[in-house]
Scaffold this motif. Structure first.
Motif, mmCIF file in Angstrom:
data_model
loop_
_atom_site.group_PDB
_atom_site.id
_atom_site.type_symbol
_atom_site.label_atom_id
_atom_site.label_comp_id
_atom_site.label_asym_id
_atom_site.label_seq_id
_atom_site.Cartn_x
_atom_site.Cartn_y
_atom_site.Cartn_z
ATOM 1 N N ARG A 147 0.772 -8.435 2.024
ATOM 2 C CA ARG A 147 0.826 -7.600 0.923
ATOM 3 C C ARG A 147 -0.099 -7.341 0.613
ATOM 4 O O ARG A 147 -0.639 -8.829 0.471
ATOM 5 N N GLN A 148 -1.000 -6.193 -0.464
ATOM 6 C CA GLN A 148 -2.172 -6.227 -0.977
ATOM 7 C C GLN A 148 -2.430 -6.156 -2.284
ATOM 8 O O GLN A 148 -1.365 -4.836 -3.055
ATOM 9 N N ALA A 149 -2.565 -7.152 -3.194
ATOM 10 C CA ALA A 149 -1.693 -6.900 -4.551
ATOM 11 C C ALA A 149 -3.745 -6.130 -5.204
ATOM 12 O O ALA A 149 -3.643 -6.488 -6.617
ATOM 13 N N GLY A 150 -4.560 -6.433 -4.473
ATOM 14 C CA GLY A 150 -6.326 -6.691 -5.654
ATOM 15 C C GLY A 150 -6.291 -7.924 -6.024
ATOM 16 O O GLY A 150 -6.993 -7.798 -7.331
ATOM 17 N N TRP A 202 -4.019 -15.618 2.641
ATOM 18 C CA TRP A 202 -4.139 -17.213 1.830
ATOM 19 C C TRP A 202 -4.851 -18.129 1.271
ATOM 20 O O TRP A 202 -5.827 -18.291 1.464
ATOM 21 N N ASN A 203 -4.654 -18.344 0.420
ATOM 22 C CA ASN A 203 -5.311 -19.053 -0.649
ATOM 23 C C ASN A 203 -4.396 -20.479 -1.048
ATOM 24 O O ASN A 203 -3.387 -20.925 -1.049
ATOM 25 N N ASN A 225 0.453 -13.155 -1.246
ATOM 26 C CA ASN A 225 1.522 -12.084 -1.252
ATOM 27 C C ASN A 225 1.915 -11.355 -0.258
ATOM 28 O O ASN A 225 1.109 -10.902 0.627
ATOM 29 N N VAL A 226 3.054 -10.805 -1.114
ATOM 30 C CA VAL A 226 3.863 -10.619 0.761
ATOM 31 C C VAL A 226 5.029 -9.351 -0.233
ATOM 32 O O VAL A 226 4.762 -9.451 -0.914
ATOM 33 N N SER A 227 5.262 -8.734 0.885
ATOM 34 C CA SER A 227 6.952 -7.898 0.449
ATOM 35 C C SER A 227 8.326 -8.538 1.195
ATOM 36 O O SER A 227 7.620 -8.669 2.592
ATOM 37 N N ALA A 228 9.079 -8.185 1.034
ATOM 38 C CA ALA A 228 10.393 -7.812 1.615
ATOM 39 C C ALA A 228 10.150 -7.281 2.360
ATOM 40 O O ALA A 228 10.104 -4.987 1.643
ATOM 41 N N ASP A 240 13.628 -4.237 1.323
ATOM 42 C CA ASP A 240 13.191 -3.626 0.218
ATOM 43 C C ASP A 240 12.220 -3.403 -0.341
ATOM 44 O O ASP A 240 12.263 -2.752 -1.916
ATOM 45 N N GLY A 241 10.920 -3.665 0.408
ATOM 46 C CA GLY A 241 9.948 -3.138 -0.496
ATOM 47 C C GLY A 241 8.807 -4.139 -1.490
ATOM 48 O O GLY A 241 8.366 -4.603 -2.269
ATOM 49 N N ARG A 242 10.342 -5.200 -1.689
ATOM 50 C CA ARG A 242 10.778 -6.162 -3.149
ATOM 51 C C ARG A 242 8.740 -6.838 -3.261
ATOM 52 O O ARG A 242 8.367 -7.426 -2.229
ATOM 53 N N GLU A 243 7.888 -6.747 -4.133
ATOM 54 C CA GLU A 243 7.046 -7.330 -4.466
ATOM 55 C C GLU A 243 6.703 -8.735 -4.611
ATOM 56 O O GLU A 243 7.885 -9.087 -5.518
ATOM 57 N N CYS A 244 6.588 -9.252 -3.459
ATOM 58 C CA CYS A 244 6.876 -10.722 -3.247
ATOM 59 C C CYS A 244 5.574 -11.670 -3.300
ATOM 60 O O CYS A 244 4.685 -11.689 -2.920
#
Length: 658
Positions: A477-480, A486-487, A541-544, A547-551
Motif C-alpha cells: 500500500r502507498q500512504a505517502g 521496506w523500512n 504499509n500494506v492493506s488487507a 476488506d481493504g483495511r489499511e495495515c
C-alpha cells in the motif's frame, strides 16, 4: 454436485445459524466427501504444478493438509472417507463448462505453450504469466487419490469407494447405519436425503475446526426455524434443486431464486411510502407454489417449467427428467454382511415397472459393471482407484518417484516448463540446482541431462517447494510516507499499536490451545533463546485483500527451535492508533504458520519489548542464538539456500554426503 442459490436462498436463514464445536458429537461417526477436502486444500504452488504436470505427480502439501485435518477432527469423531467414482454422463454439461473455465483461466499458458512448441523465444515475463495461468487450471488427479488411499491403508483409516459420485454413496452409508452423519460443503446432500450434515467448516483461532449443523428433521419441522420455502413443500425438494440448476441439469434461463422460491412482490402505485414498501409480503406465485397446486406435476413442468410461464424445450425437458431420475435413483454400492458381496442398489426405490436400472437412468455401462462382482468389491473397498477404476500398482511407480523426477518435454517443452519443475527435475538426479540459479543455466543443465540420458538418482536431493508467499492475504500500500517501501526502523509504527499483552495473545490463542503447554514451551524457548534475528526486522504499509483495511506489516526472521530452519514471521496490524493484531492476515513460513504458530506468538512478545523500550535498545541487549551465526544448512522460506554467512560450499558438500 453444486446447486445454484441453495445455501443463500433455498435453505432460508440457515447460513446465519451458530457454529457448533465437535465436542458435541464426540464418539459419533461421520462420512466425509473426500473430494471436498481435496479441492479445498489444494492451494500451494507446488501442488498446483504437480497436478498440471506431464506426467502428474501427487500434490505433497495436499496430502499433508489432509493428514493434519484428519488428526484434528479425529480427536472427537470417527471419520469415514468416501472416494469419488467416475462422473456419470448426466454431468456432461457441467464438465464441459468447467473445462471451458479452465481453458479460459489457462489462456496465457496455452498461448505460450503453442509458441514454445514452435520453438519461439519465451521471455521471463511471459513465462511467469504462463506459469500462473497453468496453476489456475489445477485440480486433484487420480494420482492424488492413490496417494491419499495409500496413507489411509497404512494408518488403518476406514474408507469406501463410489461407483459414480460420492454424493449418493454418502447418503447410502447414512441409510445403512454405517455412519451417524455426513461432512460436506455441498448443500445438495440435503436434496439427496441427508439427515444430519456438518457443513460450512471454519477454523477457530486455537486451531480447532467448527461446523454448522444441518438436521433434516429440524429444517422440515412445523416451526420452520430457518424460514425455508422447502419446509412448506418437502416433496418438491428435488424439483427445487433442478429448477435452480445443478451439476446434472443446468439452470434454465429465467429460473432465478425469486422465480423458483420466493415469489413476486405485490404492485404498489407510484408515491408509495417506505413503510408500505417494507411491509410488502411476497405472493404465493413462485414455481414451487404453482407446482404444488398442479394436479399433474409432470405435465405442468413440461408446459410451464421456464419462468413458471413458458414450456421447456424438448432438450430442456429431456435433461430435467433424466437428471431427476438420476438424483432420486442413482446407483450406489451396498455391502451384504451375510454373503460378503457388494451389489448395486438404487439410492431410492425405483418405480415398479423398472426392470433395468442402467437403461432407466441412461447408464450404458451399468449392466456390464453390475455383473462383475469382483470389480464392484474392488471399487467399494478401494482396491482400485474408483475415479479411474485402475489397480493400485498402476500408480506405484509415480508414488515412489521424486516429484518432477520425470517430465514429458515432448508435450511441455523445456522453455515453457516452470523453473520450480526443472530445478526439482535436476535435484531428482542429485544435481544441486537452486531457484536462485539463472534460467539459462538451468535449461542448459536439463538439456545436457537429456543428451546423456541421465536417470533419476537412487538418493535424490531434497526437493524445493518454492518460496513462501506471505502476501496472500495482504497487498503493498502507498500512504505517502517512509513506510511505502521496506523500512528497518519499526519503532515508530510499532509504538502506536495496541500493547501486545498476554491477554491479547490469549485472545487469539484460545482456551483449548492454551490448555496445551507445548506451544508456550516452544515459544518460551524461542524468545529467551535468542532465536529472533533482529537485524532482519523490517516493516511497510500494506492493506488487507479481503476488506481493504489499511495495515502495517512487521517482518522478522526466526530460527526454528527444533532444527536449523529459518522462518519468516509476517505480523499484520491495523495502521491506526491502538491498531489491533490481525490474525487472518498474519502468517509464518513454517508448516503451521497459518494457524498462529509459536514463532508468531514469540514475535509478538518481541514486539512488546520494542514497544516498552525501542528497537535500538532491544538490539543492544538481546543476545542472538549461536546457531544464527553458525554455518549450518538452513531451509529459508521453503527453499534450500545458504545461511547468513553464505557458506554454500560447505553446505553443498554436507548435503551430498547426506
Amino acid at each position: 454436485m453444486t446447486i445454484t442459490n441453495w445455501w443463500s436462498d433455498a435453505l432460508g436463514n440457515f447460513k446465519s445459524s451458530e457454529y457448533i464445536d465437535l465436542t458435541k458429537f464426540e464418539g459419533m461417526r461421520f462420512a466425509v466427501d473426500l473430494s471436498i477436502f481435496m479441492n479445498k486444500f489444494l492451494f500451494s504452488d507446488i501442488d498446483k504444478l504437480a497436478t498440471t504436470s506431464n506426467p502428474a505427480y501427487p500434490a505433497p502439501d495436499l496430502l499433508q493438509n489432509i493428514m493434519n485435518i484428519h488428526a484434528n477432527l479425529s480427536r472427537y469423531i470417527t471419520l469415514v472417507y468416501v472416494f469419488d467414482g467416475m462422473a456419470p454422463p448426466h454431468k456432461k454439461g457441467t464438465k464441459e463448462k468447467r473445462l471451458e473455465l479452465r481453458r479460459k483461466n489457462g489462456k496465457d499458458w496455452l498461448t505460450q505453450h503453442n509458441r514454445a512448441k514452435e520453438n519461439k523465444t519465451i521471455s521471463e515475463e511471459e513465462l511467469k504469466a504462463a506459469t500462473a495461468s497453468r496453476m489456475s487450471m489445477s485440480h486433484p488427479t487420480a494420482i492424488d487419490h492413490a496417494a491419499i488411499r495409500k496413507w489411509m491403508v497404512e494408518n488403518d483409516i476406514e474408507h469406501y469407494g463410489s461407483i459414480y459420485e460420492a454424493d449418493q454413496q454418502l447418503i447410502q452409508l447414512e441409510k445403512d447405519g454405517i455412519v451417524d452423519g455426513i461432512i460436506s460443503e455441498d448443500g445438495d446432500e440435503f436434496a439427496l436425503g441427508a439427515k444430519r450434515l456438518l457443513c460450512k467448516m471454519s477454523r477457530k483461532s486455537n486451531g480447532d475446526y467448527q461446523f454448522k449443523l444441518f438436521e433434516r428433521e429440524r429444517l422440515l419441522s412445523v416451526s420452520n426455524p430457518y424460514q425455508s420455502k422447502l419446509c412448506k413443500y418437502p416433496d418438491l425438494i428435488a424439483d427445487a434443486a433442478l429448477f435452480l440448476g445443478n451439476d446434472y441439469n443446468l439452470r434454465v434461463e429465467g429460473n432465478g431464486a425469486t422465480t423458483v422460491l420466493h415469489g413476486s412482490l405485490p404492485y404498489l402505485p407510484p408515491g408509495a411510502s417506505q413503510e408500505e414498501k417494507s411491509n410488502r409480503k411476497r405472493l404465493d406465485d413462485s414455481i414451487l407454489d404453482k407446482l404444488a397446486a398442479a394436479p399433474n406435476k409432470e405435465e405442468w413442468i413440461n408446459n410451464f417449467g421456464k419462468n413458471g410461464k413458458k414450456p421447456l424445450s424438448p432438450s430442456e425437458s429431456e435433461a430435467y427428467w433424466s437428471a431427476k431420475r438420476y438424483m432420486l435413483h442413482a446407483p450406489v454400492l451396498q455391502y451384504d454382511k451375510v454373503t460378503e458381496e457388494v451389489r448395486i442398489v438404487p439410492l431410492n426405490e425405483t418405480p415398479a415397472d423398472v426392470e433395468d436400472l442402467g437403461e432407466y437412468l441412461g447408464l450404458n455401462d451399468l449392466t456390464t459393471v453390475q455383473n462383475n462382482k469382483s470389480l464392484l468389491s474392488d471399487i467399494y473397498h478401494c482396491k482400485v482407484i474408483p475415479i479411474e477404476r485402475k489397480p493400485l500398482h498402476f500408480y506405484e511407480e509415480r508414488l515412489r518417484s521424486a516429484i518432477f523426477g520425470e517430465l514429458d518435454f515432448t508435450k511441455d517443452p523445456i522453455s515453457i516448463q516452470p523453473s520450480l519443475c526443472l530445478v526439482n527435475y535436476l535435484r531428482a538426479r542429485s544435481m544441486d540446482a537452486r531457484m536462485g540459479d539463472s534460467r539459462d543455466n538451468i535449461e542448459k543443465v536439463v538439456i545436457n541431462c537429456l543428451r546423456v540420458e541421465k536417470a533419476q538418482s537412487a538418493r535424490p536431493l531434497q526437493p524445493i517447494a518454492g518460496v513462501y508467499n506471505g502476501f496472500k492475504a495482504i497487498a503493498p500500500r502507498q500512504a505517502g510516507n517512509e513506510f511505502d517501501q521496506w523500512n528497518a526502523d519499526c519503532s515508530t509504527p510499532v509504538s502506536k499499536l495496541e500493547c501486545v499483552t498476554d491477554d491479547v495473545i490469549d485472545g487469539h490463542l484460545g482456551k483449548v490451545r492454551c490448555s496445551r503447554p507445548s506451544i508456550r514451551r516452544r515459544m518460551s524457548n524461542l524468545v529467551p533463546g535468542g532465536h529472533y534475528h533482529l537485524a532482519s526486522i523490517k516493516c511497510r504499509n500494506v492493506s488487507a485483500r479481503n476488506d481493504g483495511r489499511e495495515c502495517i506489516l512487521v517482518c522478522c526472521e526466526c530460527l526454528s527451535s527444533k532444527s536449523n530452519t529459518m522462518h519468516t514471521v509476517y505480523a499484520v496490524f491495523e495502521d491506526r492508533e491502538g491498531g489491533k493484531y490481525i490474525l487472518d492476515a498474519s502468517s509464518c513460513s513454517c508448516k503451521k504458520g497459518e494457524y498462529f504458530c509459536s514463532h508468531s506468538i514469540g514475535f509478538l512478545c518481541m514486539i512488546r519489548l520494542i514497544q516498552e523500550h525501542s528497537l535500538s535498545k532491544v538490539k543492544q541487549f538481546y543476545r542472538p542464538s549461536p546457531k544464527l551465526v553458525q554455518g549450518n544448512l538452513m531451509l529459508i522460506e521453503n527453499a534450500l539456500v545458504g545461511d547468513k554467512f553464505k557458506q554454500q560450499n560447505a553446505q553443498r558438500k554436507r548435503q551430498r554426503r547426506n
